[in-house]
Design an enzyme around this catalytic site. Structure first.
Site, PDB file in Angstrom:
ATOM      1  N   SER A 170      27.041  37.087  53.025  1.00  0.00           N
ATOM      2  CA  SER A 170      28.120  38.044  52.796  1.00  0.00           C
ATOM      3  C   SER A 170      28.856  38.371  54.091  1.00  0.00           C
ATOM      4  O   SER A 170      29.454  37.502  54.704  1.00  0.00           O
ATOM      5  CB  SER A 170      27.557  39.303  52.134  1.00  0.00           C
ATOM      6  OG  SER A 170      28.584  40.179  51.744  1.00  0.00           O
ATOM      7  N   ASP A 327      35.616  40.312  52.063  1.00  0.00           N
ATOM      8  CA  ASP A 327      34.599  39.890  53.022  1.00  0.00           C
ATOM      9  C   ASP A 327      34.404  38.382  52.867  1.00  0.00           C
ATOM     10  O   ASP A 327      34.997  37.763  51.969  1.00  0.00           O
ATOM     11  CB  ASP A 327      33.306  40.691  52.842  1.00  0.00           C
ATOM     12  CG  ASP A 327      32.665  40.496  51.478  1.00  0.00           C
ATOM     13  OD1 ASP A 327      33.370  40.052  50.558  1.00  0.00           O
ATOM     14  OD2 ASP A 327      31.467  40.805  51.326  1.00  0.00           O
ATOM     15  N   ASP A 329      32.338  36.250  51.603  1.00  0.00           N
ATOM     16  CA  ASP A 329      31.965  35.614  50.334  1.00  0.00           C
ATOM     17  C   ASP A 329      32.773  36.174  49.165  1.00  0.00           C
ATOM     18  O   ASP A 329      32.504  35.845  48.005  1.00  0.00           O
ATOM     19  CB  ASP A 329      30.469  35.724  50.073  1.00  0.00           C
ATOM     20  CG  ASP A 329      30.022  37.153  49.784  1.00  0.00           C
ATOM     21  OD1 ASP A 329      30.605  38.084  50.362  1.00  0.00           O
ATOM     22  OD2 ASP A 329      29.076  37.346  48.989  1.00  0.00           O
ATOM     23  N   ASP A 331      33.076  38.983  47.594  1.00  0.00           N
ATOM     24  CA  ASP A 331      32.579  39.853  46.521  1.00  0.00           C
ATOM     25  C   ASP A 331      32.970  41.312  46.764  1.00  0.00           C
ATOM     26  O   ASP A 331      32.724  42.164  45.905  1.00  0.00           O
ATOM     27  CB  ASP A 331      31.067  39.704  46.327  1.00  0.00           C
ATOM     28  CG  ASP A 331      30.238  40.174  47.509  1.00  0.00           C
ATOM     29  OD1 ASP A 331      30.813  40.424  48.590  1.00  0.00           O
ATOM     30  OD2 ASP A 331      29.007  40.283  47.365  1.00  0.00           O
ATOM     31  N   ARG A 332      33.578  41.596  47.911  1.00  0.00           N
ATOM     32  CA  ARG A 332      33.997  42.972  48.189  1.00  0.00           C
ATOM     33  C   ARG A 332      35.482  42.996  48.558  1.00  0.00           C
ATOM     34  O   ARG A 332      36.061  41.979  48.945  1.00  0.00           O
ATOM     35  CB  ARG A 332      33.147  43.574  49.308  1.00  0.00           C
ATOM     36  CG  ARG A 332      31.668  43.558  48.976  1.00  0.00           C
ATOM     37  CD  ARG A 332      30.876  44.512  49.826  1.00  0.00           C
ATOM     38  NE  ARG A 332      30.982  44.221  51.243  1.00  0.00           N
ATOM     39  CZ  ARG A 332      30.617  45.060  52.207  1.00  0.00           C
ATOM     40  NH1 ARG A 332      30.138  46.237  51.895  1.00  0.00           N
ATOM     41  NH2 ARG A 332      30.717  44.730  53.462  1.00  0.00           N
ATOM     42  N   THR A 405      21.053  52.602  44.437  1.00  0.00           N
ATOM     43  CA  THR A 405      21.997  51.903  45.299  1.00  0.00           C
ATOM     44  C   THR A 405      21.921  50.403  45.089  1.00  0.00           C
ATOM     45  O   THR A 405      20.836  49.812  45.037  1.00  0.00           O
ATOM     46  CB  THR A 405      21.680  52.217  46.777  1.00  0.00           C
ATOM     47  OG1 THR A 405      21.622  53.628  46.932  1.00  0.00           O
ATOM     48  CG2 THR A 405      22.754  51.657  47.680  1.00  0.00           C
ATOM     49  N   LYS A 443      29.514  42.913  41.899  1.00  0.00           N
ATOM     50  CA  LYS A 443      30.789  43.228  42.551  1.00  0.00           C
ATOM     51  C   LYS A 443      31.605  41.952  42.705  1.00  0.00           C
ATOM     52  O   LYS A 443      31.053  40.882  42.943  1.00  0.00           O
ATOM     53  CB  LYS A 443      30.558  43.920  43.886  1.00  0.00           C
ATOM     54  CG  LYS A 443      29.654  43.217  44.873  1.00  0.00           C
ATOM     55  CD  LYS A 443      29.421  44.104  46.084  1.00  0.00           C
ATOM     56  CE  LYS A 443      28.461  43.472  47.085  1.00  0.00           C
ATOM     57  NZ  LYS A 443      27.077  43.415  46.603  1.00  0.00           N
TER      58      LYS A 443
END
Length: 618
Positions: A170, A327, A329, A331-332, A405, A443
């Site tokens: 990530s 980011d 990869d 995913d964010r 979380t 995500k």
């Protein structure tokens, strides 16, 4: 002196060899990769005893986040051998769990990370993982090129596979890599799967004969490439969440996008095309994958302006008002907007959670005018994220749930709700992670980018900026002001002593603080021990885990603060939020109150060990 050094090195290496033999692993397996072997030889030559211990003293722990560590030699690092061992264990665990593994198969994806000194790369690791499964007769859907992480959970669900693996670290530093695992439900694994996989890894440490044979595996009829099919089907799936196509086509809004040297560029361009949005301007220096991440100190858009400097420069040049950043990869998603003052505002993850949550509910309501339908609607967020969705849910009538979380919890809870016939439209965590489309139970920075682009275009037709809309949301549902940060700490004893002190405050056993400076504490929830003062039986409702530290304090002034350790980084994180009732618009006072609360927490809770902690880098 020389004899002393040699003796110490020989002793250390003897311990390393002993450790390997105890785990039924022959040290010679390292030599299958000459670059990794060369690194070990160089460490011995340099008498780097501590480095050797760090590499060989203890095995990486496989947890619910899978693996994440530096690439290099030894059982504590990501390398050919540890990837094979991990995959062998995972394969055996899947064989025990699914009688039809050889019919259904698995999917493997990878990002663009590479570490030339050790010969490690995400693509290499993915090929080795594929070879392990194929050696056992398991069909493998191995992507032929780099993909965003969300493509793997999407493929698991789309093809009905038993599991998925994504090789990525990530947003971690360039030397790191990781091994992320998804279950048949399309969500990340949760306990007890992590423990079962970890046990299976320990039982299958010696490489199987064909596990190294990537050349044969890549020729196998069991190997399939899902790239084209998944690319087509993924964008078809997210198109269902495009609600204002005509506005998108005519929009004059200019948007800049950066993938921060990761995989996101091609896929975000395709997502914008799927929504009929004008393609975003790409930051040329960062659009192509580069494992060196040459233009940023940390490849993490959550860090804010330092990562977005080139994006702001391009936006100023092209007259763009909004910047989107993934980011590495993808995913964010981070978002920034140019203000009337000419300054750029980087929205926090919680602020984007408020904006995207409002937007998705707004679009859903337009599509579902029946007031009864809202009773079937759900939104989720993690326990350390803003409670803004709860406030919106209370007023609008839909359901809001809080989870532990991490998206592994939200993804699995979303799957449970979907299986019950419920509608889950949104989930988010404060670390700029958003699930805007239930086709991916994790995500997803690609679909989030397109949905954010549509939101920006729609608001522009009303002459409303993102900042203005955020203010409107807070005025209607109550201001939620948050302030989050962290300290870096590599010493587990220091971390343990900090949290032990909070659980035995003032020297009294099993006693938590009742105040923090001038702020009175009204409730405590400890998800490490399972204590919750708000419950009649004092037992926490959310799942607990003694393997990680997490304590939440609720204050009488409406403030909430959570302190926890990170599962993937050497950090002690703290999350604070002050929630005000609708109508309380004295933002200056609210921010001052929250600042004072954070100062009190740092002074009273962190001070005893603060000289052993490193502050968040500026």
């Amino acid at each position: 002196k020389r004899k002393k050094w040699l003796g110490l090195i020989h002793s250390t290496l003897f311990q390393c060899v002993n450790a390997f033999f105890k785990m039924n692993v022959d040290l010679c397996w390292i030599c299958f990769n000459p670059k990794t072997a060369s690194m070990v030889q160089e460490l011995v030559k340099e008498k780097a005893v501590e480095a050797l211990k760090k590499c060989f003293a203890s095995r990486m722990e496989f947890g619910t986040a899978g693996l994440r560590a530096a690439m290099g030699p030894g059982i504590s690092c990501m390398n050919d051998l540890t990837i094979i061992q991990t995959t062998q264990g995972f394969c055996c665990y899947l064989e025990q769990s699914f009688g039809n593994l050889k019919e259904r198969g698995v999917v493997i994806g990878y990002d663009a990370r590479a570490h030339p000194p050790s010969g490690g790369s995400s693509k290499r690791f993915a090929s080795l993982a594929a070879a392990v499964f194929i050696s056992r007769g398991v069909p493998v859907h191995l992507f032929s090129d780099i993909t965003p992480t969300p493509f793997v959970p999407f493929t698991v669900s789309h093809l009905g596979l038993c599991a998925g693996i994504m090789v990525t670290a990530s947003h971690n530093p360039k030397q790191d890599n990781g091994y992320k695992v998804y279950w048949e439900n399309g969500a990340q694994i949760v306990s007890p799967h992590d423990k079962g996989i970890s046990k299976a890894i320990e039982e299958n440490l010696e490489p199987w004969p064909e596990s190294w044979n990537t050349e044969e595996a890549l020729k196998s009829p069991l190997l399939k490439d899902p790239y084209q099919d998944v690319h087509t089907q993924y964008f078809k799936a997210i198109q269902k969440h495009c609600h204002h196509r005509e506005i998108n086509k005519s929009s004059q809004v200019k948007i800049v996008h950066t993938s921060v040297h990761g995989v996101g560029h091609t896929f975000v361009q395709s997502a914008f095309k799927a929504f009929d949005l004008h393609p975003p301007y790409a930051v040329e220096e960062q659009k192509d994958p580069d494992p060196e991440f040459p233009t940023v100190k940390y490849p993490n858009p959550e860090e804010g302006e330092g990562v977005l400097t080139l994006s702001f420069a391009l936006a100023d040049k092209e007259g763009a008002s909004v910047v989107l950043a993934n980011d590495p990869d993808a995913d964010r998603l981070a978002i920034a907007e140019k203000q009337e003052s000419g300054q750029w505002r980087v929205f926090s993850g919680n602020e984007l959670g408020a904006l995207l949550g409002w937007w998705i509910f707004h679009c859903w309501r337009q599509q579902n005018p029946d007031t009864a339908a809202v009773k079937n609607l759900y939104m989720l967020s993690s326990t350390v994220s803003s409670k803004i969705l709860r406030a919106i849910a209370l007023k609008e009538g839909f359901h809001f749930e809080e989870t532990l979380t991490g998206f592994k919890w939200m993804g699995n809870r979303a799957r449970d709700l979907l299986d019950q016939g419920k509608t889950v439209v949104f989930a988010f965590e404060e670390a700029i992670g958003y699930m805007c489309c239930s086709a991916v139970l994790d995500k997803d920075g690609v679909s989030a980018a397109a949905i954010a682009g549509e939101m920006v275009s729609y608001l522009a037709t009303k002459n409303i900026s993102l900042s203005q809309q955020l203010t409107t949301i807070y005025e209607e549902y109550g201001y939620h002001i948050s302030k989050n940060s962290y300290f870096i700490c590599h010493d587990q004893d220091v971390i343990r002593s900090l949290f032990d002190r909070l659980r035995n405050y003032g020297g009294q056993k099993d006693s938590y603080p009742t105040e923090c400076g001038r702020f009175s504490i009204s409730a405590v929830r400890d998800l490490t021990t399972g204590y919750d003062s708000n419950q009649t039986d004092k037992k926490a409702v959310l799942p607990t885990s003694r393997s990680s530290q997490m304590i939440t304090f609720t204050f009488s002034n409406g403030g909430v603060a959570t302190m926890r350790t990170s599962g993937t980084e050497p950090k002690i994180k703290y999350y604070t939020e002050l929630c005000a009732a609708p109508g309380n618009s004295d933002v200056t006072h609210l921010k001052k109150e929250l600042d004072d609360l954070v100062d009190a927490i740092v002074e009273n809770f962190f001070e005893p060990v603060k000289n052993k902690l490193q502050p968040k880098p500026e």
